[in-house]
Enzyme design. Structure first.
Site, PDB file in Angstrom:
ATOM      1  N   SER A  24      78.354  76.628  39.245  1.00  0.00           N
ATOM      2  CA  SER A  24      77.293  77.433  38.257  1.00  0.00           C
ATOM      3  C   SER A  24      76.072  76.898  39.128  1.00  0.00           C
ATOM      4  O   SER A  24      75.751  78.146  40.185  1.00  0.00           O
ATOM      5  CB  SER A  24      77.073  76.334  37.055  1.00  0.00           C
ATOM      6  OG  SER A  24      76.303  77.829  35.836  1.00  0.00           O
ATOM      7  N   ASP A  76      80.734  81.126  33.594  1.00  0.00           N
ATOM      8  CA  ASP A  76      80.196  79.841  34.207  1.00  0.00           C
ATOM      9  C   ASP A  76      81.607  79.114  34.330  1.00  0.00           C
ATOM     10  O   ASP A  76      82.513  78.766  33.475  1.00  0.00           O
ATOM     11  CB  ASP A  76      79.580  79.189  33.275  1.00  0.00           C
ATOM     12  CG  ASP A  76      79.001  78.027  33.843  1.00  0.00           C
ATOM     13  OD1 ASP A  76      79.357  77.174  34.486  1.00  0.00           O
ATOM     14  OD2 ASP A  76      77.694  78.553  34.225  1.00  0.00           O
TER      15      ASP A  76
END
Length: 309
Positions: free
Chosen positions: A44, A173
């Site tokens: 991320s 993510d």
């Protein structure tokens, strides 16, 4: 042969903390910090930092990216919080624009460091890892533009929509399974790069963790009671588990973890006090400097030559 891994957690705009810690270390040691790591893994926001380091950006430049682009990517408007109840909170246009401006059309093959960047394929319900071409088997990811890798690893559920810009695969993510990607790095080093556990050292950077009071009503709670705590517990548990497993595999003396505990609500994935976060990074890097110097700075990573370009 020594093999050093830099592991960078997810955490949204709090990635500014990780970038600031690295910037202080560079200045304290008068080095280019990425030169001292053979592999960088990032999830991320940590993936964005890893990609930046891979193309030669300094941590200070990455800090500036967060400071200048963060308010546009995560605008502070009440209507956005209401919107999150029924669809993704933010429009991904600002993030995409910022990443394209930062990385241009550079491809993953152009990274000067070995990288592994976790994402998750919700179409197939399976993990998805973007990797530089550091092994003969890695014949596909190197063609992907870096900005697309960054979009895929940071598409946080409820905050940003699925990213389908890589072969129409529905990617979100990587933090849903590897918010702390330390174990991802260890597995890559051992399975693809034939490294011995005895030779691996890891610097693991979190993005701060909150002190949480887990309410008693969770003990027998259902969906309603767990709605605000569930995701946090999963992310926190995964992160602690990865760090503990790494300690058992490598030995406690072979890994340094910087992830300070802060008061609940002080920093959020999409909102923070910039001054407070930078002050925390300055403090944590200061007290960690002696141990980091002792464990990591005497090692210079050999030049990385990609298998495919």
């Amino acid at each position: 042969m020594r093999f050093q891994i830099l592991s960078l957690d997810g955490g949204g705009i709090k990635g500014l903390f990780s970038a600031a810690v690295l910037a202080h270390l560079e200045e304290d040691f008068d080095v280019k910090i990425s030169d001292h790591f053979d592999l960088i893994v990032g999830t991320s926001t940590g993936g964005i930092i890893a990609l930046g380091l891979g193309i030669g950006m300094t941590p200070r430049e990455i800090m500036q990216f967060y400071i200048s682009k963060g308010p546009k990517i995560f605008p502070n408007k009440r209507m956005y919080g209401i919107r999150q109840l029924y669809r993704n909170k933010y429009n991904p246009f600002e993030l995409e624009h910022a990443l394209k401006e930062c990385f241009g059309e550079k491809r993953l093959a152009e990274s000067r460091k070995r990288l592994v960047i976790p994402s998750y394929n919700i179409g197939e319900d399976n993990v998805y890892l973007f990797k530089t071409p550091h092994h003969e088997d890695l014949k596909r990811d190197y063609k992907v533009p870096i900005w697309k890798v960054a979009m895929a690893t940071s598409a946080a559920p409820t905050y940003l929509p699925v990213f389908s810009g890589v072969d129409n695969i529905r990617l979100i993510d990587g933090g849903v399974w590897a918010n702390n990607p330390t174990m991802v790095g260890i597995v890559e080093a051992v399975s693809k790069l034939n490294m011995s556990l005895d030779n691996i050292r890891i610097l693991s950077l979190g993005t701060t963790s909150e002190i949480k009071n887990r309410r008693k009503k969770l003990d027998h709670g259902g969906i309603w009671q767990w709605k605000s705590d569930g995701i946090d517990v999963v992310l926190r548990g995964q992160s602690i588990g990865a760090y503990t497993q790494a300690q058992h595999l490598l030995g406690k003396e072979q890994i340094i973890r910087i992830d300070p505990v802060v008061p609940d609500g002080l920093f959020k994935l999409d909102k923070l006090s910039e001054e407070d976060l930078l002050a925390k990074a300055a403090h944590e890097s200061r007290i960690s400097t002696p141990k980091i110097r002792e464990l990591f700075i005497d090692h210079k990573a050999p030049d990385f030559t990609p298998k495919y370009v």
